[in-house]
Design a protein around this motif. Structure first.
Motif, short mmCIF file in Angstrom:
data_model
loop_
_atom_site.label_atom_id
_atom_site.label_comp_id
_atom_site.label_asym_id
_atom_site.label_seq_id
_atom_site.Cartn_x
_atom_site.Cartn_y
_atom_site.Cartn_z
N ILE A 72 1.00 -1.14 0.08
CA ILE A 72 -0.02 0.00 0.02
C ILE A 72 0.94 1.18 0.11
O ILE A 72 1.88 1.24 0.65
N ALA A 73 0.57 2.00 -0.85
CA ALA A 73 1.35 3.49 -1.07
C ALA A 73 0.63 4.57 -0.24
O ALA A 73 -0.58 4.39 -0.42
N MET A 74 1.38 5.32 0.49
CA MET A 74 0.41 6.31 1.19
C MET A 74 1.35 7.42 1.34
O MET A 74 2.55 7.39 1.37
N THR A 75 0.77 8.62 1.82
CA THR A 75 1.64 9.91 2.11
C THR A 75 2.09 9.24 3.68
O THR A 75 1.25 9.28 4.63
N PHE A 76 3.55 9.15 3.98
CA PHE A 76 4.54 9.14 2.81
C PHE A 76 5.38 8.10 2.99
O PHE A 76 6.40 8.19 3.57
N GLY A 77 5.01 6.91 2.56
CA GLY A 77 5.81 5.78 2.69
C GLY A 77 4.89 4.52 2.12
O GLY A 77 3.93 4.84 1.38
N TYR A 78 5.35 3.34 2.26
CA TYR A 78 4.91 2.14 1.68
C TYR A 78 4.70 1.32 2.84
O TYR A 78 5.40 1.21 3.79
N GLU A 79 3.82 0.24 2.91
CA GLU A 79 3.48 -0.66 3.65
C GLU A 79 3.50 -1.90 2.97
O GLU A 79 2.37 -2.05 2.30
N PRO A 80 4.27 -2.85 3.22
CA PRO A 80 5.50 -2.88 4.18
C PRO A 80 6.54 -1.78 3.62
O PRO A 80 6.52 -1.75 2.42
N ASN A 81 7.35 -1.53 4.44
CA ASN A 81 8.50 -0.63 3.73
C ASN A 81 9.78 -1.26 3.64
O ASN A 81 10.98 -0.64 3.52
N LYS A 82 9.97 -2.57 3.79
CA LYS A 82 11.04 -3.35 3.61
C LYS A 82 10.63 -4.89 3.10
O LYS A 82 9.70 -5.47 3.93
N ILE A 83 11.01 -5.36 1.91
CA ILE A 83 10.80 -6.81 1.87
C ILE A 83 12.38 -7.54 1.58
O ILE A 83 13.07 -6.76 1.10
N THR A 84 12.24 -8.69 1.81
CA THR A 84 13.58 -9.35 1.54
C THR A 84 13.44 -10.59 0.80
O THR A 84 12.40 -11.48 1.23
N VAL A 85 14.07 -10.73 -0.33
CA VAL A 85 13.78 -11.98 -1.03
C VAL A 85 15.32 -12.34 -1.68
O VAL A 85 16.29 -11.58 -1.64
N PRO A 86 15.36 -13.74 -1.79
CA PRO A 86 16.81 -14.42 -2.08
C PRO A 86 16.93 -13.73 -3.73
O PRO A 86 16.03 -13.45 -4.51
N LYS A 87 18.28 -13.86 -3.95
CA LYS A 87 18.75 -13.50 -5.52
C LYS A 87 17.98 -14.39 -6.51
O LYS A 87 18.06 -15.76 -6.10
N GLY A 88 17.69 -14.01 -7.66
CA GLY A 88 17.02 -14.83 -8.57
C GLY A 88 15.68 -14.80 -8.56
O GLY A 88 14.93 -15.41 -9.47
N SER A 89 14.90 -14.13 -7.47
CA SER A 89 13.56 -14.37 -7.28
C SER A 89 12.71 -13.19 -8.24
O SER A 89 13.13 -12.18 -8.40
#
Ligand code: CUA
Length: 156
Positions: A72-89
């Motif tokens: 979700i984008a909003m003033t002023f950020g994103y939720e979630p504001n960090k995601i982690t994925v492995p290389k090649g995803s």
């Protein structure tokens, strides 16, 4: 009314030019591809957080190398504001805005979406290199616009 011959030519030329001009504008404005990058999927802009899939923003694994990121984008950020994925995803992004128009831009990739309230905006990217990717908003959205960002961490 009597029109001089050259007047008539100029009139025809003028009207002809206008028709060509409007046709060009019409075709380029409404041609295929000039709609929100959403396949026209919509969401209730007034109740984003009550509407699937945005009632559960976050990262979901679909298969071995594919993830779905619901953001979700909003003033002023994103939720979630960090995601982690492995290389090649490959990450399939689906976003909406809960307020005004934002963007979801990952520099140096082809992901550069306008995020429009009421629409589900989709894009995807395969992260071939590990590292930290900054996501930015490049649509002016208010006083905190320049602070609007999130991070995608791609692990080795
Ligand atoms: Cu959100 Cu600029």
């Amino acid at each position: 009314m009597h029109l001089h011959r050259y007047e008539k030519y100029w009139l025809i030329f003028g009207v002809g030019t206008l028709v060509v001009f409007l046709s060009v504008i019409g075709v380029t404005a409404f041609a295929h591809g000039h709609h929100p990058p959403s396949h026209m999927a919509t969401v209730d802009a007034e109740n984003v957080r009550a509407s699937a899939p945005f009632d559960e923003p976050g990262l979901k694994k679909i298969d071995e190398n594919t993830y779905e990121a619901t953001i979700i984008a909003m003033t002023f950020g994103y939720e979630p504001n960090k995601i982690t994925v492995p290389k090649g995803s490959t990450v399939k992004f689906q976003l909406t805005s809960q307020d005004v128009v934002h963007s979801f831009t990952i520099p140096k990739t082809n992901v550069n979406m306008m995020i429009t309230p009421g629409h589900i905006n989709q894009s995807e990217h395969t992260f071939k290199e590990a590292g930290s990717y900054l996501v930015l908003c490049n649509e002016y959205c208010g006083i905190g616009h320049q602070n609007m960002q999130m991070e995608i961490e791609v692990t080795d």
